[in-house]
Design a protein around this motif. Structure first.
Motif, PDB file in Angstrom:
ATOM      1  N   ALA A 124     -12.640 -28.981 -11.095  1.00 20.87           N
ATOM      2  CA  ALA A 124     -13.519 -28.193 -11.961  1.00 20.87           C
ATOM      3  C   ALA A 124     -13.717 -26.788 -11.396  1.00 20.87           C
ATOM      4  N   VAL A 125     -13.895 -26.699 -10.098  1.00 24.05           N
ATOM      5  CA  VAL A 125     -14.079 -25.392  -9.453  1.00 24.05           C
ATOM      6  C   VAL A 125     -12.816 -24.561  -9.567  1.00 24.05           C
ATOM      7  N   ARG A 126     -11.663 -25.200  -9.316  1.00 25.76           N
ATOM      8  CA  ARG A 126     -10.396 -24.466  -9.379  1.00 25.76           C
ATOM      9  C   ARG A 126     -10.101 -24.002 -10.798  1.00 25.76           C
ATOM     10  N   THR A 127     -10.332 -24.871 -11.790  1.00 22.86           N
ATOM     11  CA  THR A 127     -10.064 -24.524 -13.185  1.00 22.86           C
ATOM     12  C   THR A 127     -10.942 -23.370 -13.634  1.00 22.86           C
ATOM     13  N   ALA A 128     -12.208 -23.406 -13.249  1.00 23.31           N
ATOM     14  CA  ALA A 128     -13.129 -22.336 -13.637  1.00 23.31           C
ATOM     15  C   ALA A 128     -12.690 -21.003 -13.033  1.00 23.31           C
ATOM     16  N   ALA A 129     -12.283 -21.019 -11.775  1.00 19.84           N
ATOM     17  CA  ALA A 129     -11.856 -19.790 -11.110  1.00 19.84           C
ATOM     18  C   ALA A 129     -10.588 -19.237 -11.760  1.00 19.84           C
ATOM     19  N   ARG A 130      -9.641 -20.113 -12.087  1.00 19.89           N
ATOM     20  CA  ARG A 130      -8.400 -19.659 -12.711  1.00 19.89           C
ATOM     21  C   ARG A 130      -8.668 -19.047 -14.078  1.00 19.89           C
ATOM     22  N   GLY A 131      -9.621 -19.640 -14.797  1.00 24.05           N
ATOM     23  CA  GLY A 131      -9.987 -19.094 -16.104  1.00 24.05           C
ATOM     24  C   GLY A 131     -10.603 -17.708 -15.984  1.00 24.05           C
ATOM     25  N   ARG A 132     -11.500 -17.538 -15.018  1.00 27.85           N
ATOM     26  CA  ARG A 132     -12.111 -16.220 -14.808  1.00 27.85           C
ATOM     27  C   ARG A 132     -11.062 -15.185 -14.425  1.00 27.85           C
ATOM     28  N   ARG A 141       0.809  -1.231   0.000  1.00 26.80           N
ATOM     29  CA  ARG A 141       0.000   0.000   0.000  1.00 26.80           C
ATOM     30  C   ARG A 141       0.841   1.278   0.000  1.00 26.80           C
ATOM     31  N   PRO A 142       1.917   1.365   0.792  1.00 27.88           N
ATOM     32  CA  PRO A 142       2.690   2.616   0.800  1.00 27.88           C
ATOM     33  C   PRO A 142       3.373   2.932  -0.530  1.00 27.88           C
ATOM     34  N   HIS A 143       3.448   1.959  -1.433  1.00 26.00           N
ATOM     35  CA  HIS A 143       4.191   2.132  -2.676  1.00 26.00           C
ATOM     36  C   HIS A 143       3.274   2.347  -3.886  1.00 26.00           C
ATOM     37  N   LEU A 144       1.974   2.491  -3.658  1.00 28.47           N
ATOM     38  CA  LEU A 144       1.017   2.640  -4.744  1.00 28.47           C
ATOM     39  C   LEU A 144       0.619   4.099  -4.941  1.00 28.47           C
ATOM     40  N   ARG A 145       0.309   4.443  -6.191  1.00 27.76           N
ATOM     41  CA  ARG A 145      -0.279   5.744  -6.454  1.00 27.76           C
ATOM     42  C   ARG A 145      -1.697   5.792  -5.888  1.00 27.76           C
ATOM     43  N   GLU A 146      -2.181   6.973  -5.630  1.00 28.50           N
ATOM     44  CA  GLU A 146      -3.511   7.116  -5.022  1.00 28.50           C
ATOM     45  C   GLU A 146      -4.624   6.660  -5.951  1.00 28.50           C
ATOM     46  N   ASP A 147      -4.378   6.717  -7.264  1.00 26.68           N
ATOM     47  CA  ASP A 147      -5.431   6.385  -8.228  1.00 26.68           C
ATOM     48  C   ASP A 147      -5.421   4.915  -8.662  1.00 26.68           C
ATOM     49  N   VAL A 148      -4.585   4.105  -8.051  1.00 31.56           N
ATOM     50  CA  VAL A 148      -4.501   2.694  -8.443  1.00 31.56           C
ATOM     51  C   VAL A 148      -5.767   1.947  -8.055  1.00 31.56           C
ATOM     52  N   GLU A 149      -6.249   1.137  -8.979  1.00 28.69           N
ATOM     53  CA  GLU A 149      -7.414   0.280  -8.705  1.00 28.69           C
ATOM     54  C   GLU A 149      -6.921  -1.034  -8.102  1.00 28.69           C
ATOM     55  N   ILE A 150      -7.552  -1.464  -7.020  1.00 28.81           N
ATOM     56  CA  ILE A 150      -7.202  -2.728  -6.388  1.00 28.81           C
ATOM     57  C   ILE A 150      -8.346  -3.705  -6.586  1.00 28.81           C
ATOM     58  N   ARG A 151      -8.033  -4.855  -7.151  1.00 31.75           N
ATOM     59  CA  ARG A 151      -9.062  -5.855  -7.444  1.00 31.75           C
ATOM     60  C   ARG A 151      -8.676  -7.191  -6.819  1.00 31.75           C
ATOM     61  N   ARG A 152      -9.622  -7.813  -6.195  1.00 29.25           N
ATOM     62  CA  ARG A 152      -9.410  -9.119  -5.585  1.00 29.25           C
ATOM     63  C   ARG A 152      -9.707 -10.218  -6.604  1.00 29.25           C
ATOM     64  N   LEU A 153      -8.849 -11.229  -6.621  1.00 28.36           N
ATOM     65  CA  LEU A 153      -9.085 -12.413  -7.435  1.00 28.36           C
ATOM     66  C   LEU A 153      -9.234 -13.610  -6.507  1.00 28.36           C
ATOM     67  N   ASP A 154     -10.355 -14.284  -6.592  1.00 27.58           N
ATOM     68  CA  ASP A 154     -10.614 -15.416  -5.711  1.00 27.58           C
ATOM     69  C   ASP A 154     -10.021 -16.707  -6.272  1.00 27.58           C
ATOM     70  N   PHE A 155      -9.280 -17.392  -5.432  1.00 27.39           N
ATOM     71  CA  PHE A 155      -8.740 -18.713  -5.746  1.00 27.39           C
ATOM     72  C   PHE A 155      -9.299 -19.674  -4.696  1.00 27.39           C
ATOM     73  N   PRO A 156     -10.356 -20.419  -5.034  1.00 28.38           N
ATOM     74  CA  PRO A 156     -11.014 -21.276  -4.035  1.00 28.38           C
ATOM     75  C   PRO A 156     -10.076 -22.325  -3.449  1.00 28.38           C
ATOM     76  N   MET A 157     -10.146 -22.503  -2.130  1.00 28.24           N
ATOM     77  CA  MET A 157      -9.361 -23.526  -1.437  1.00 28.24           C
ATOM     78  C   MET A 157     -10.179 -24.815  -1.429  1.00 28.24           C
ATOM     79  N   THR A 158     -10.079 -25.558  -2.520  1.00 27.11           N
ATOM     80  CA  THR A 158     -10.847 -26.781  -2.685  1.00 27.11           C
ATOM     81  C   THR A 158     -10.042 -27.780  -3.501  1.00 27.11           C
ATOM     82  N   ARG A 159     -10.371 -29.055  -3.357  1.00 23.95           N
ATOM     83  CA  ARG A 159      -9.735 -30.092  -4.177  1.00 23.95           C
ATOM     84  C   ARG A 159     -10.541 -30.403  -5.429  1.00 23.95           C
ATOM     85  N   ASP A 160     -11.636 -29.690  -5.620  1.00 24.47           N
ATOM     86  CA  ASP A 160     -12.477 -29.890  -6.801  1.00 24.47           C
ATOM     87  C   ASP A 160     -11.801 -29.233  -8.007  1.00 24.47           C
TER      88      ASP A 160
END
Length: 236
Positions: A72-80, A51-70
């Motif tokens: 199909a679920v993991r592959t779909a999330a990685r693709g998105r 955070r201290p090294h970012l410009r004020e106008d930077v957009e921060i986006r979360r990417l979900d990586f499900p903690m699962t052994r499924d």
């Protein structure tokens, strides 16, 4: 319009002073920061570090990586996630994907990179290595990892125990990351091999609540996710 650049950035093990100059420079130039997170937890230590090294106008986006052994679920999330990053790059925006430690060691970045390359082999990606948790722990313990012709095993506590035992038998020294969930079994494996006296556990290295356990019998039942086992060289 020229496409943007994706920086895969290792921000270090947690201590805010252990982020590299190269990482700081890249972060000052990006328009978007992608922060990976488990779908069960939106807390990001990596995000707090940068955070201290970012410009004020930077957009921060979360990417979900499900903690699962499924798979199909993991592959779909990685693709998105790959599609979200490519949309940003194709729009001409520079982006960073941040990870604790190094982006190529037990990191979600490797999954993202494969998916991204499968969709756009020409996307420009620059990878900035980071200091790992086991390097920081060795420094904290004042413990040389290996010397001369010695070998070092870097493993995860999620490994098959029989396979991990064989690695411990073969290596001169070892670090086991993420030992919390299977610590009793890992401790037993070390004891069976006469390695327990050479092992120390460090919890939350460089973070608030840091603890070092010189004796594995003193390790509490509940451990932080940010823990690792260090099995020192013989005679160290």
């Amino acid at each position: 319009m020229q496409n943007g650049i994706l920086y895969g950035i290792g921000v270090g093990p947690g201590d805010t002073g252990l982020i590299t100059l190269a990482a700081v420079k890249a972060l000052s130039e990006v328009d978007v920061v992608f922060a990976p997170a488990s779908t069960k937890n939106d807390f990001s230590v990596a995000l707090d570090i940068i955070r201290p090294h970012l410009r004020e106008d930077v957009e921060i986006r979360r990417l979900d990586f499900p903690m699962t052994r499924d798979d199909a679920v993991r592959t779909a999330a990685r693709g998105r996630n790959a599609e979200a990053v490519l949309e940003c790059l194709h729009g001409g925006r520079h982006a960073a994907f941040i990870t604790l430690g190094d982006p190529l060691i037990y990191s979600t970045f490797g999954h993202l990179l494969r998916e991204l390359r499968a969709r756009d082999g020409l996307a420009e990606v620059r990878i900035i290595p980071g200091i790992t948790s086991f390097q920081a722990a060795a420094a904290r313990l004042e413990q040389t990892l290996v010397e001369g012709d010695e070998s070092l095993v870097v493993a995860t506590g999620n490994s098959d125990l029989d396979r991990l035992a064989k690695l411990l038998d073969a290596a001169d020294a070892a670090v086991v990351l993420k030992p919390a969930k299977r610590f009793p079994a890992l401790k037993a494996a070390l004891q069976e091999r006469g390695l327990a006296d050479r092992a120390r556990l460090i919890e939350r290295c460089g973070l608030d609540g840091e603890a070092v356990y010189e004796n594995l019998d003193q390790v509490p039942e509940k451990l932080s996710y940010f823990s690792l086992l260090h099995v020192a060289r013989k005679g160290a």
